[in-house]
Design a protein around this motif. Sequence first.
Motif, PDB file in Angstrom:
ATOM      1  N   PRO A   1     -40.673   8.638   7.936  1.00 23.76           N
ATOM      2  CA  PRO A   1     -42.097   8.556   7.669  1.00 23.76           C
ATOM      3  C   PRO A   1     -42.820   9.654   8.412  1.00 23.76           C
ATOM      4  N   SER A   2     -44.010  10.011   7.952  1.00 22.54           N
ATOM      5  CA  SER A   2     -44.771  11.064   8.604  1.00 22.54           C
ATOM      6  C   SER A   2     -45.163  10.624  10.011  1.00 22.54           C
ATOM      7  N   GLU A   3     -45.040  11.535  10.983  1.00 24.27           N
ATOM      8  CA  GLU A   3     -45.327  11.228  12.371  1.00 24.27           C
ATOM      9  C   GLU A   3     -46.817  11.382  12.636  1.00 24.27           C
ATOM     10  N   PRO A   4     -47.484  10.378  13.196  1.00 25.23           N
ATOM     11  CA  PRO A   4     -48.906  10.500  13.507  1.00 25.23           C
ATOM     12  C   PRO A   4     -49.125  11.376  14.730  1.00 25.23           C
ATOM     13  N   VAL A   5     -50.311  11.894  14.878  1.00 24.25           N
ATOM     14  CA  VAL A   5     -50.664  12.632  16.084  1.00 24.25           C
ATOM     15  C   VAL A   5     -50.684  11.644  17.243  1.00 24.25           C
ATOM     16  N   PRO A   6     -49.951  11.935  18.342  1.00 25.01           N
ATOM     17  CA  PRO A   6     -49.895  10.971  19.452  1.00 25.01           C
ATOM     18  C   PRO A   6     -51.283  10.662  19.989  1.00 25.01           C
ATOM     19  N   PRO A   7     -51.660   9.373  20.009  1.00 24.13           N
ATOM     20  CA  PRO A   7     -52.995   9.012  20.483  1.00 24.13           C
ATOM     21  C   PRO A   7     -53.084   8.977  22.002  1.00 24.13           C
ATOM     22  N   ARG A   8     -51.944   8.999  22.673  1.00 21.68           N
ATOM     23  CA  ARG A   8     -51.927   8.944  24.129  1.00 21.68           C
ATOM     24  C   ARG A   8     -50.945   9.957  24.672  1.00 21.68           C
ATOM     25  N   LYS A   9     -51.070  10.254  25.948  1.00 23.07           N
ATOM     26  CA  LYS A   9     -50.163  11.202  26.573  1.00 23.07           C
ATOM     27  C   LYS A   9     -48.797  10.575  26.783  1.00 23.07           C
ATOM     28  N   LEU A  10     -47.776  11.400  26.661  1.00 20.97           N
ATOM     29  CA  LEU A  10     -46.416  10.959  26.945  1.00 20.97           C
ATOM     30  C   LEU A  10     -46.181  11.002  28.451  1.00 20.97           C
ATOM     31  N   PRO A  11     -45.199  10.232  28.942  1.00 20.04           N
ATOM     32  CA  PRO A  11     -44.887  10.296  30.372  1.00 20.04           C
ATOM     33  C   PRO A  11     -44.566  11.723  30.810  1.00 20.04           C
ATOM     34  N   ARG A  12     -44.933  12.046  32.048  1.00 20.41           N
ATOM     35  CA  ARG A  12     -44.700  13.396  32.550  1.00 20.41           C
ATOM     36  C   ARG A  12     -43.217  13.733  32.598  1.00 20.41           C
ATOM     37  N   ARG A  13     -42.422  12.751  32.995  1.00 21.51           N
ATOM     38  CA  ARG A  13     -40.981  12.965  33.078  1.00 21.51           C
ATOM     39  C   ARG A  13     -40.275  11.974  32.158  1.00 21.51           C
ATOM     40  N   PRO A  14     -39.518  12.452  31.187  1.00 22.45           N
ATOM     41  CA  PRO A  14     -38.784  11.527  30.310  1.00 22.45           C
ATOM     42  C   PRO A  14     -37.850  10.637  31.114  1.00 22.45           C
TER      43      PRO A  14
ATOM     44  N   LEU B   1     -40.376  -1.795  12.650  1.00 27.45           N
ATOM     45  CA  LEU B   1     -39.356  -1.276  11.742  1.00 27.45           C
ATOM     46  C   LEU B   1     -39.984  -0.801  10.433  1.00 27.45           C
ATOM     47  N   ASP B   2     -40.970  -1.548   9.938  1.00 26.04           N
ATOM     48  CA  ASP B   2     -41.691  -1.104   8.739  1.00 26.04           C
ATOM     49  C   ASP B   2     -42.319   0.266   8.972  1.00 26.04           C
ATOM     50  N   ASP B   3     -42.962   0.418  10.109  1.00 23.70           N
ATOM     51  CA  ASP B   3     -43.644   1.661  10.435  1.00 23.70           C
ATOM     52  C   ASP B   3     -42.671   2.830  10.512  1.00 23.70           C
ATOM     53  N   ARG B   4     -41.451   2.566  10.968  1.00 28.54           N
ATOM     54  CA  ARG B   4     -40.434   3.617  11.076  1.00 28.54           C
ATOM     55  C   ARG B   4     -39.634   3.791   9.788  1.00 28.54           C
ATOM     56  N   GLY B   5     -39.941   3.026   8.764  1.00 22.62           N
ATOM     57  CA  GLY B   5     -39.246   3.150   7.491  1.00 22.62           C
ATOM     58  C   GLY B   5     -37.843   2.577   7.505  1.00 22.62           C
TER      59      GLY B   5
END
Length: 300
Positions: free
Chosen positions: A7-20, A108-112
């Motif tokens: 599915p199309s990826e949305p623009v991240p609405p929040r920041k990702l963690p600084r360190r994975p 799961l629906d959202d991820r197709g």
Amino acid sequence: MSTPTSPSEPVPPRKLPRRPASSLAEKWTTIDGIDVFYRESPRPPADARVMAHVHGFGLSGRYLLPTAERLSDEFHTYVPDLPGFGRSGKRRDMLDIPDLARAARDFLDDRGVDKATLVGNSMGCPVIIEFAHTYPERIDRAVLVSPAGGIYNQPLRRAIRQLAADAPREPTRMASVAVPDYVRFGVPSTMRMFRSLTQYPSLQRLLELRIPTLVVLGERDPLLPHAHRVDEVASQTDSHVLVVLLEGAAHAINFSHPGQLAHVIRLFMDDQPIVNDPTWPGHVRLFEVHRGKHHPEPKG
């Protein structure tokens, strides 16, 4: 078996963690107006089976990553923070077991994803059981690690004593993962979620499942009955359940024994005999406690 449709990826609405926190890709999506944080295999094989990991009470998916990471090259792996937990946004109606099962379906629906194997720990196990009960066409197999809830954890003071007994049996680094999650979850949410968790008929629904189901118990887990009692109860019904005991483990097996758990899950997924990995230390052993009449027999 179905795989995601991209599915199309949305623009991240929040920041990702600084360190994975792991080698899995960290992402955001929005479901019904709620921001949901999740992790995913960065480069899953095109034909990989889908596997989603479901976290426990008051926690985020972060403590599941040691096991999920070890399986992420073989399975298209997802580790979401369900709404109300971890980094994901909160919803007032997301604090009982059926609501969380519905949230897992919506993810799961959202991820197709049409169909997946679900791997849970603690509270994540009744969420998966409810998912399988309500949406049986959406789940291939279930892996229930240290399933919590029901009468054995009642009343709240008994559950608190059990958790207190478990804490020193877990790796010390577990505290740095769990404490921030518990603080974020909060006391009011804890009370409401505990009520739902202990009232849910986990054992009855588990024995009614019609899919191959692996239950992994830790030998040192104070939140669960002893393995012989589990075998005694499970033997009363012709089920699809395979119960395996991991020596030396307590409750948070996904965090404390990720290599051993990933090994067991691989064997289960391919219907292989439950055997020890010869590279393990001598004090870590697996024991097959119970194999339901309808669980697949091991190949070979």
